[in-house]
Design a protein around this motif. Structure first.
Motif, PDB file in Angstrom:
ATOM      1  N   THR A 312       0.807  -1.222   0.000  1.00  0.00           N
ATOM      2  CA  THR A 312       0.000   0.000   0.000  1.00  0.00           C
ATOM      3  C   THR A 312       0.839   1.271   0.000  1.00  0.00           C
ATOM      4  O   THR A 312       0.343   2.339  -0.352  1.00  0.00           O
ATOM      5  CB  THR A 312      -0.918   0.026   1.232  1.00  0.00           C
ATOM      6  OG1 THR A 312      -0.109  -0.114   2.416  1.00  0.00           O
ATOM      7  CG2 THR A 312      -1.935  -1.109   1.179  1.00  0.00           C
ATOM      8  N   HIS A 313       2.120   1.180   0.411  1.00  0.00           N
ATOM      9  CA  HIS A 313       2.949   2.373   0.542  1.00  0.00           C
ATOM     10  C   HIS A 313       4.330   2.119  -0.063  1.00  0.00           C
ATOM     11  O   HIS A 313       4.882   1.021   0.084  1.00  0.00           O
ATOM     12  CB  HIS A 313       3.112   2.764   2.009  1.00  0.00           C
ATOM     13  CG  HIS A 313       1.866   3.287   2.648  1.00  0.00           C
ATOM     14  ND1 HIS A 313       0.678   2.575   2.676  1.00  0.00           N
ATOM     15  CD2 HIS A 313       1.613   4.458   3.297  1.00  0.00           C
ATOM     16  CE1 HIS A 313      -0.241   3.283   3.308  1.00  0.00           C
ATOM     17  NE2 HIS A 313       0.299   4.421   3.698  1.00  0.00           N
ATOM     18  N   ARG A 314       4.874   3.145  -0.698  1.00  0.00           N
ATOM     19  CA  ARG A 314       6.206   3.057  -1.300  1.00  0.00           C
ATOM     20  C   ARG A 314       6.994   4.322  -1.000  1.00  0.00           C
ATOM     21  O   ARG A 314       6.434   5.398  -0.867  1.00  0.00           O
ATOM     22  CB  ARG A 314       6.113   2.869  -2.819  1.00  0.00           C
ATOM     23  CG  ARG A 314       5.330   1.620  -3.250  1.00  0.00           C
ATOM     24  CD  ARG A 314       5.392   1.435  -4.743  1.00  0.00           C
ATOM     25  NE  ARG A 314       4.544   0.332  -5.196  1.00  0.00           N
ATOM     26  CZ  ARG A 314       4.879  -0.517  -6.153  1.00  0.00           C
ATOM     27  NH1 ARG A 314       6.036  -0.394  -6.778  1.00  0.00           N
ATOM     28  NH2 ARG A 314       4.052  -1.490  -6.504  1.00  0.00           N
ATOM     29  N   THR A 315       8.303   4.152  -0.926  1.00  0.00           N
ATOM     30  CA  THR A 315       9.184   5.300  -0.777  1.00  0.00           C
ATOM     31  C   THR A 315      10.521   4.978  -1.438  1.00  0.00           C
ATOM     32  O   THR A 315      10.694   3.886  -1.994  1.00  0.00           O
ATOM     33  CB  THR A 315       9.394   5.649   0.713  1.00  0.00           C
ATOM     34  OG1 THR A 315      10.117   6.880   0.808  1.00  0.00           O
ATOM     35  CG2 THR A 315      10.162   4.557   1.450  1.00  0.00           C
ATOM     36  N   VAL A 339      10.647  -0.015   0.136  1.00  0.00           N
ATOM     37  CA  VAL A 339      11.604   1.029  -0.220  1.00  0.00           C
ATOM     38  C   VAL A 339      12.214   0.676  -1.576  1.00  0.00           C
ATOM     39  O   VAL A 339      12.782  -0.391  -1.741  1.00  0.00           O
ATOM     40  CB  VAL A 339      12.713   1.148   0.832  1.00  0.00           C
ATOM     41  CG1 VAL A 339      13.724   2.224   0.428  1.00  0.00           C
ATOM     42  CG2 VAL A 339      12.118   1.447   2.193  1.00  0.00           C
ATOM     43  N   ASP A 340      12.055   1.579  -2.550  1.00  0.00           N
ATOM     44  CA  ASP A 340      12.659   1.413  -3.866  1.00  0.00           C
ATOM     45  C   ASP A 340      14.104   1.902  -3.773  1.00  0.00           C
ATOM     46  O   ASP A 340      14.372   3.092  -3.832  1.00  0.00           O
ATOM     47  CB  ASP A 340      11.873   2.218  -4.890  1.00  0.00           C
ATOM     48  CG  ASP A 340      12.417   2.088  -6.311  1.00  0.00           C
ATOM     49  OD1 ASP A 340      13.477   1.459  -6.485  1.00  0.00           O
ATOM     50  OD2 ASP A 340      11.798   2.628  -7.242  1.00  0.00           O
ATOM     51  N   VAL A 341      15.022   0.978  -3.596  1.00  0.00           N
ATOM     52  CA  VAL A 341      16.433   1.331  -3.433  1.00  0.00           C
ATOM     53  C   VAL A 341      17.075   1.616  -4.779  1.00  0.00           C
ATOM     54  O   VAL A 341      17.761   2.624  -4.961  1.00  0.00           O
ATOM     55  CB  VAL A 341      17.193   0.208  -2.697  1.00  0.00           C
ATOM     56  CG1 VAL A 341      18.683   0.518  -2.629  1.00  0.00           C
ATOM     57  CG2 VAL A 341      16.620   0.022  -1.296  1.00  0.00           C
ATOM     58  N   ALA A 342      16.858   0.765  -5.747  1.00  0.00           N
ATOM     59  CA  ALA A 342      17.508   0.926  -7.058  1.00  0.00           C
ATOM     60  C   ALA A 342      17.057   2.181  -7.769  1.00  0.00           C
ATOM     61  O   ALA A 342      17.814   2.783  -8.536  1.00  0.00           O
ATOM     62  CB  ALA A 342      17.213  -0.293  -7.922  1.00  0.00           C
TER      63      ALA A 342
END
Length: 345
Positions: A312-315, A339-342
């Motif tokens: 439901t949540h991304r950062t 968490v979108d690291v790339a």
């Protein structure tokens, strides 16, 4: 420009070997260097972030729900550079009584990535090659959800319950919902209970579960009505709340099973006469095994797990300090965050 964070470590000896004893770009023998793609955030991470985790020495890099690709590998395994993987974050000794019984998930000296060792909230991370699991057929986001779902899959397997068994899952957070989903995949007859109306609505409307609102009326009476006075044959508690865990004993049918999925630092007490009268079985469930990971992967590939609803949540890595601080306090609408690291640049 991307973030300046560049952490490549799990354990100090491994880091030193990588930096000082190996050829440039070559991990230590038996290890692999991973380009991190996504990291899932769970309740453990919120506790770590807030300084409230009871089993952790600070400072610590968080991140144990990991997907990525292999940047370099130095091990005789059937994996190659560039391959998409996910990480089993439970590092076992391989020699203790539990490991010899095929239970590395409860190794006597287990170390968990992001808890006992620095984790994957970084651009790269060094991990044992034996802890890598191929993730072909999954998106990077899906691969990052496998670990938390595997905890529920393991709990269901531990219950030894068969098709049609009346099952109650207490707690509609990520772990509870994962447990409920894999109980349904095992063809158990599943009801979910919580005291949070929003999460109950999600479990009912988005995932199709029967629900019980634990904030209203007498729970024992409600359960008696739902089960013709018998109680549930299997009860999973995934609340992380000692009062809930103690109360759950009263919801188990005679001859039934209670599985404690959560762990709390408190003592749990129960009535021994009631326990014996019902001839209950009490089971602890800790972490997951490689087989559980494989079961989750196969279930996602088969379309049995609605990842798009659960996430439901991304950062991004850059924004994660701000967003995790918010999510630790504001849970409305939150099921699983990643968490979108790339893509953090």
């Amino acid at each position: 420009m991307g973030p300046t964070i560049k952490v490549v470590r799990c354990a100090e000896p491994a880091r030193l070997m990588f930096e000082e004893q190996q050829a440039p770009g070559t991990p230590p023998e038996g290890w692999a260097l991973i380009n991190v793609a996504y990291v899932g955030i769970c309740g453990t991470d919120y506790h770590i972030f807030e300084g409230r985790h009871p089993y952790l020495a600070y400072p610590r890099v968080m991140g144990h729900e990991v997907s990525g690709t292999i940047a370099a590998i130095n091990a005789p395994v059937d994996l190659s550079v560039g391959e998409q993987i996910l990480v089993n974050p439970y590092f076992a000794c391989g020699n203790c009584a539990a490991c010899r019984q095929g239970k590395p998930n409860c190794c006597m000296s287990i170390e968990v990535l992001g808890v006992h060792r620095d984790g994957a909230m970084s651009e790269q991370v060094l991990v044992p090659a034996q802890n890598l699991i191929p993730a072909a057929g999954l998106s990077p986001v899906e691969a990052a959800t496998v670990e938390f779902l595997a905890i529920g899959a393991h709990a269901v397997r531990r219950s030894m319950a068969g098709p049609g068994i009346r099952t109650l899952v207490i707690g509609a957070g990520p772990i509870g919902l994962g447990t409920a989903l894999f109980a349904r995949i095992a063809q158990l007859n599943v009801t979910v209970m919580d005291v949070d109306a929003e999460r109950l609505a999600f479990a009912a409307r988005q995932l199709g579960f029967l629900v019980i609102d634990g904030s209203k009326g007498s729970i024992v009476e409600t359960i008696a009505e739902r089960t013709a006075g018998a109680g549930f044959d299997v009860v999973f508690d995934a609340t992380g709340n000692s009062r809930s865990m103690q109360s759950a004993f009263a919801y188990v049918a005679h001859g039934g099973v209670m599985v404690m999925v959560s762990v709390v630092p408190d003592d749990i007490t129960f009535s021994d006469p009631e326990f014996h009268k019902r001839e209950m079985m009490l089971i602890g469930s800790r972490n997951a095994t490689r087989g559980d990971f494989q079961h989750v992967i196969a279930s996602i590939r088969a379309g049995k797990i609605p990842i798009d609803r659960l996430v439901t949540h991304r950062t991004t890595l850059r924004d994660s300090p701000r967003d995790i601080a918010i999510w630790a306090q504001q849970k409305s609408g939150l099921i699983k965050a990643v968490v979108d690291v790339a893509g953090s640049g």
